[in-house]
Design a protein around this motif. Structure first.
Motif, short mmCIF file in Angstrom:
data_model
loop_
_atom_site.label_atom_id
_atom_site.label_comp_id
_atom_site.label_asym_id
_atom_site.label_seq_id
_atom_site.Cartn_x
_atom_site.Cartn_y
_atom_site.Cartn_z
N PRO A 28 -42.75 1.64 19.83
CA PRO A 28 -41.73 0.60 20.03
C PRO A 28 -40.58 1.13 20.89
O PRO A 28 -40.26 2.32 20.89
CB PRO A 28 -41.24 0.30 18.61
CG PRO A 28 -42.33 0.78 17.71
CD PRO A 28 -42.97 1.94 18.40
N THR A 29 -39.96 0.22 21.62
CA THR A 29 -38.83 0.57 22.48
C THR A 29 -37.51 0.32 21.75
O THR A 29 -37.48 -0.39 20.73
CB THR A 29 -38.82 -0.31 23.74
OG1 THR A 29 -38.61 -1.68 23.34
CG2 THR A 29 -40.13 -0.19 24.51
N ALA A 30 -36.44 0.88 22.32
CA ALA A 30 -35.11 0.65 21.75
C ALA A 30 -34.77 -0.84 21.75
O ALA A 30 -34.13 -1.34 20.81
CB ALA A 30 -34.07 1.45 22.53
N ALA A 31 -35.19 -1.56 22.77
CA ALA A 31 -34.90 -3.00 22.83
C ALA A 31 -35.64 -3.74 21.71
O ALA A 31 -35.10 -4.69 21.13
CB ALA A 31 -35.31 -3.55 24.20
N GLU A 32 -36.84 -3.30 21.40
CA GLU A 32 -37.58 -3.94 20.30
C GLU A 32 -36.91 -3.64 18.96
O GLU A 32 -36.80 -4.52 18.09
CB GLU A 32 -39.03 -3.46 20.31
CG GLU A 32 -39.83 -4.09 21.46
CD GLU A 32 -41.20 -3.49 21.67
OE1 GLU A 32 -42.09 -4.22 22.12
OE2 GLU A 32 -41.38 -2.28 21.40
N LEU A 45 -33.06 -5.26 14.42
CA LEU A 45 -31.78 -4.98 13.75
C LEU A 45 -30.84 -6.18 13.81
O LEU A 45 -29.94 -6.31 12.98
CB LEU A 45 -31.09 -3.78 14.42
CG LEU A 45 -31.69 -2.41 14.16
CD1 LEU A 45 -30.94 -1.35 14.96
CD2 LEU A 45 -31.67 -2.06 12.67
N SER A 46 -31.05 -7.04 14.77
CA SER A 46 -30.15 -8.20 14.91
C SER A 46 -30.46 -9.31 13.91
O SER A 46 -29.68 -10.26 13.79
CB SER A 46 -30.23 -8.75 16.33
OG SER A 46 -31.46 -9.42 16.51
N MET A 47 -31.56 -9.21 13.18
CA MET A 47 -31.92 -10.28 12.23
C MET A 47 -31.02 -10.22 11.01
O MET A 47 -30.97 -9.20 10.32
CB MET A 47 -33.39 -10.11 11.82
CG MET A 47 -34.33 -10.28 13.00
SD MET A 47 -36.05 -10.02 12.54
CE MET A 47 -36.80 -10.44 14.12
N GLY A 91 -44.20 -10.11 14.26
CA GLY A 91 -43.31 -9.89 15.38
C GLY A 91 -43.64 -8.65 16.19
O GLY A 91 -44.81 -8.29 16.34
N VAL A 92 -42.60 -7.99 16.73
CA VAL A 92 -42.81 -6.88 17.66
C VAL A 92 -43.50 -5.69 17.01
O VAL A 92 -44.11 -4.88 17.69
CB VAL A 92 -41.50 -6.41 18.33
CG1 VAL A 92 -40.92 -7.52 19.21
CG2 VAL A 92 -40.47 -5.93 17.32
N ASN A 93 -43.40 -5.57 15.66
CA ASN A 93 -44.11 -4.54 14.91
C ASN A 93 -43.53 -3.15 15.16
O ASN A 93 -43.86 -2.50 16.14
CB ASN A 93 -45.61 -4.56 15.23
CG ASN A 93 -46.40 -3.55 14.39
OD1 ASN A 93 -45.81 -2.78 13.62
ND2 ASN A 93 -47.70 -3.57 14.53
N LEU A 94 -42.71 -2.69 14.25
CA LEU A 94 -42.12 -1.36 14.39
C LEU A 94 -42.88 -0.33 13.53
O LEU A 94 -43.66 0.46 14.06
CB LEU A 94 -40.63 -1.41 14.04
CG LEU A 94 -39.78 -2.39 14.88
CD1 LEU A 94 -38.33 -2.34 14.44
CD2 LEU A 94 -39.91 -2.10 16.37
#
Ligand SMILES: [Cu+2]
Length: 273
Positions: free
Chosen positions: A151-155, A160-162, A186-189
């Motif tokens: 995962p990227t920092a943007a993901e 974290l914004s949720m 979702g993006v899956n971390l």
């Protein structure tokens, strides 16, 4: 006070002590008890039934307590040791120092995934896989196989914004922070990192690979970061939810700690940043 540091900032001596403590817990049998516990929860946590360690709101406090127990075990061997964390948004390649022979060792060989360098290579004689998913007794990895990406920092930022911790049905189908961090939606971390490492990390016996602790220490840090960003958001559900650990309910296997008791990590450890 325990300070959990970014693994990339550890000194040679800190790496050596961490590895030595892991090897000692492996030797004395305590390490494998953690693998057994984790696997038992992976097997029994289900979306429609009782769920505590995974696919449920208590994924985060359960792993916080599990890591605390493990860190205390390490400290019983060497009081100077703390769990490091792996920020996989930054150290995102198999060439990262994390995977060097003086720390965790590298990826597995193509033929069978066998890790062949570092302190946890089977040939060193210090790391036999006893809690097994199959007959093989050597540690396996396939870092980034098939072109998979961490995962990227943007993901991470998008999760974290949720603002809402978790939502009904409180399982792998949920919307909200916890399930997006865990990765079923979702993006899956978290789940994606297990798959990226591959080998044992992609199984219920994932703690067989010491990187398990560094991965979960970073997931735990992201929970702390989320709390700082959303001071008005708390753990959910609050009460009366069948099969799910509510805020003040105690968790197996310890039966003495609730999510409420684990919300503030600073009672136990701080982070380097
Ligand atoms: Cu787990």
């Amino acid at each position: 006070m325990t300070v959990r540091k970014n693994q990339s900032a550890l000194t040679t001596d800190e790496k050596r002590r961490f590895v030595a403590a892991l090897v000692e817990l492996k030797r004395n049998g305590r390490y494998d008890e953690f693998v057994t516990t984790h696997n038992a929860f992976i097997v029994s946590d289900t979306d429609d039934g009782e769920r505590t360690g995974h696919r449920s709101p208590s994924f985060l406090p359960w792993h916080r307590r599990f890591l605390l127990e493990f860190e205390r075990a390490l400290q019983s061997v060497d009081a100077s040791v703390a769990l490091p964390y792996w920020d996989w948004t930054v150290d995102r390649s198999p060439r990262a120092s994390l995977w060097a022979p003086d720390f965790l060792g590298g990826t597995g060989r193509d033929r069978d995934g066998r890790v062949s360098d570092g302190p946890f290579a089977a040939a060193g004689g210090n790391w036999q896989i006893n809690v097994r998913v199959d007959g093989r007794t050597f540690l396996r990895r396939s870092l980034g196989a098939g072109g998979r990406q961490l995962p990227t920092a943007a993901e991470v930022e998008s999760v974290l914004s949720m603002p809402t911790y978790d939502m009904a049905p409180w399982n792998s189908a949920s919307d909200g922070f916890r399930n997006h961090l865990e990765g079923w939606r979702g993006v899956n971390l978290h789940n994606r990192v297990h798959v990226w490492v591959g080998g044992h990390m992609a199984t219920g016996a994932s703690p067989n690979d010491p990187v398990f602790w560094l991965h979960h220490a970073y997931i735990d840090k992201l929970w702390a970061e989320w709390q700082r960003r959303h001071p008005g958001s708390g753990y959910l559900p609050a009460a009366g939810t069948p099969n799910v650990i509510d805020l003040n309910e105690t968790m197996r296997p310890w039966h003495d700690t609730s999510p409420a008791d684990l919300l503030d990590h600073t009672a136990h450890y701080t982070f380097d940043a």
